[in-house]
Write an enzyme that holds these catalytic residues in place. Sequence first.
Site, PDB file in Angstrom:
ATOM      1  N   GLU A   1       0.650  -0.924   0.146  1.00 51.07           N
ATOM      2  CA  GLU A   1       0.523   0.077   0.028  1.00 51.07           C
ATOM      3  C   GLU A   1       0.928   1.696   0.008  1.00 51.07           C
ATOM      4  OE1 GLU A   1      -2.850  -0.424  -0.948  1.00 51.07           O
ATOM      5  OE2 GLU A   1      -4.376  -1.911   0.415  1.00 51.07           O
ATOM      6  N   GLY A   2       2.501   1.040  -0.120  1.00 55.02           N
ATOM      7  CA  GLY A   2       3.489   2.442  -0.607  1.00 55.02           C
ATOM      8  C   GLY A   2       4.054   2.114   0.611  1.00 55.02           C
TER       9      GLY A   2
END
Length: 836
Positions: A501-502
């Site tokens: 997620e990043g």
Amino acid sequence: MLMWIGLFILITAVAVYFRISLLLWSVMVAAGLVAMHYVPGVSTATLSLLWLVYAAVVIPLNVPMLRKNLISNPLFKGMAKAMPTISQTEQEALDAGDVWWEGELFSGKPDFSKIRSIPKPQLTEEEQAFIDGPVDELCRMSNDWEITHENFDLSPEAWQFIKDKGFFAMIIPKEYGGLGFSALAHSEVVMKLGSRSGSTGVTVMVPNSLGPGKLLMHYGTEEQKDYYLPRLARGEEVPCFGLTGPDAGSDAGAMPDTGVVCYGSFEGKDKVLGIRLNWEKRYITLAPVATLLGIAFKLYDPDHLLSDVEDRGITLALVKRDTDGVEVGKRHFPSNQAFMNGPIRGKDVFIPLDWIIGGEEYIGKGWSMLMECLADGRAISLPALGTAASKAASRYTGSYSRIRKQFRTPIGYFEGVEEVLAKIGGQAYAIESARLMVLSALDQGEVPSVISGVVKQQTMERMREVVNHAMDIHGGHGICMGPNNFLGRGYQLIPVGITVEGANILTRTMIIFGQGALRSHPYLLKEVEAFHNPDRKRGLKDFDRALFAHMGFIASNIVRTFWMGITSARLLRTPGNSVTGYYYRQLVRMSSAFALISDFCLAILGGSLKRREKISGRLADVLSNLYVISAVLKHYEDEGEPKADNALLRWACDDALFNIQTAMKGVMTNLPVPFVGSLLNFLVFPLTKPYKGPNDRQGHEVARLLLSPGEARDRLTRGIYVSGDANDATGRIDHALEYVLKTEDLEKRLREHMKSGELSSASLTLYEDAKQKNIISAEEYELLLAAKAAVRNAIKVDEFAMPGWKVETPGNEQRSTDQAEKFEVISGQRKASDGG
């Protein structure tokens, strides 16, 4: 003249401190000038000169036409190089989600009613029943050692249970057969499952995060929703989503995956208008078992079958697994976790246009769709896993530190271990607070894109610290893998949370401040948009308005920051009681300083700040820790301001304030213009560095909270799975702690008799000797033996047969377990005979 100068400075300082309008400031200065007429000894020439100066300054500032021609227009022309450019993907990221509490933190004067008025997050009866029922049952079915080491998968029974009970349908509305849970319930489910098994937690987490279900709910056509959502809710379809590829990770805009609009054959029809896809994705969770694939790709229309535009942009589509050309690759094995993860590829896969998520209307809007939905994964799923690991480490490492003895003393009483326990408990409190506040926002309809990045990055980094410290305390007990090791797999799972997620490096250095500064600053985005406005006249007007408001904002923060620095913000009126009031005041002080430093950095570095990631990363640390303090204060008040939690509150806030100070000092030291750094240091910290971090007394109080059951520890670790099985990996720790606390007074009595010489400390039969000398009773003797057996069972590590991995239990530990069971029987018989 000196009186006038002094009066002018005073009036201006008061005006900018309270952010009075330019017109009102002009009136106040004029009133001061009028008053000068009544001061004896002031000559007419002096007054005339002062009025001329006043007119020369005030009239251009208050007459828009003059101001634009004399000031704004020259600046507008000269700031071309300073203004940052915004790419299409950056613009879509900026447009995604809402500006929430981050806007208040950028304001320098946060309005605390905005978060204090949000009700405490509460589960409904239905949600609580699901957590107490199916979630607990799934936890009991999830043996993490079997999942990760023996079967490398959840059991078939667990998979079927997940589908039957709707675990994949928590976010799907009830009208489509889903559970329709709140963000809080979603998080609580993932947290409890994650505290038992990371693989189970991730398996349930992903379909309820960024994926086909979420995208269909927000953007799907009615036909797509009616067909797919019920099937997803029933578990007939298992979804996955493919974004990351070998050549495009963080830079999703560079993805080489393509779709070309063309005619092709589909389901017996020869000429169907559709898309021919080619893609290669990896790290895709649930891919090996997925039946429905979400794919992100760049769509091209070279033959202009849909429009005159050839490059249509990033688009999202649903592809069935059994479609010709789809290849699901072999599994990845991420960090010794057994959740399903692997690559997916497509070669000349033809799909009809109505497989585009949202239909033709959403062609080219894929990146903005992803940015809108990504906030849930960042704000709910991963923080839930980080909180699970932190809470479990707090509970069981605290208990282990109480039952594990060296030199006849629980290791938790040694100051070196106590120091580490304090960090575990304090960080767990901060993590839980950060998680709950963003969930409150989500359940109130907010979608805070910047804060979701803050929460993901902060919970994962703090969780990493917590688990690392827990491993230090457990030592060999933590590193020897086996069925009884409850910590090792969580330690191995850390990189998963840090990466997905990043990646945290990207999130910290580019997203939190890079996106947050433009999106959340009260004036910066308005200035940038005005500069890029194709209507130059309109752009100049907007630029003029934003620029002078911005200048007043900077002046206000200069005065406010310096005044709060020399007074330590003591004169501020803020919410809070005798415990929290200080932290509210320091939060306002550091918010003002943050806004000031941010503006100076933007003025000096301009658009290059995007590339100065060390500075933007430190500014992100400031913003993130400002959020953490806000969340800790809200959590403490939501819990009813319990006195038992005071130590946790102080530790978490003092730690965050110290982090803010460190980050600010780092920015000031490394600015390319040293004088500016020195000036900022004088304004922000005019007297000294005020924040020292948590002290030893606070650390001692926090550590002691973890060493035995109590209301503060119960609140801190609420929501994780607690096993009642004395031979379970975690249950044995709780079981042993119960016995240790029962025998605490007996052990103290024995130590006193050893000091007097009546008992020998070197005796191998200490309990027997004490029983024979009537120092302890027969029942107390049995209790001590049971306690010893329970402790022995709690601190043991697994042994394996050679060759192979069959678990073996040493004979002496088996005897110890038998002794504990014997005492339970004896104790139960005695209670029964006493009528208890």
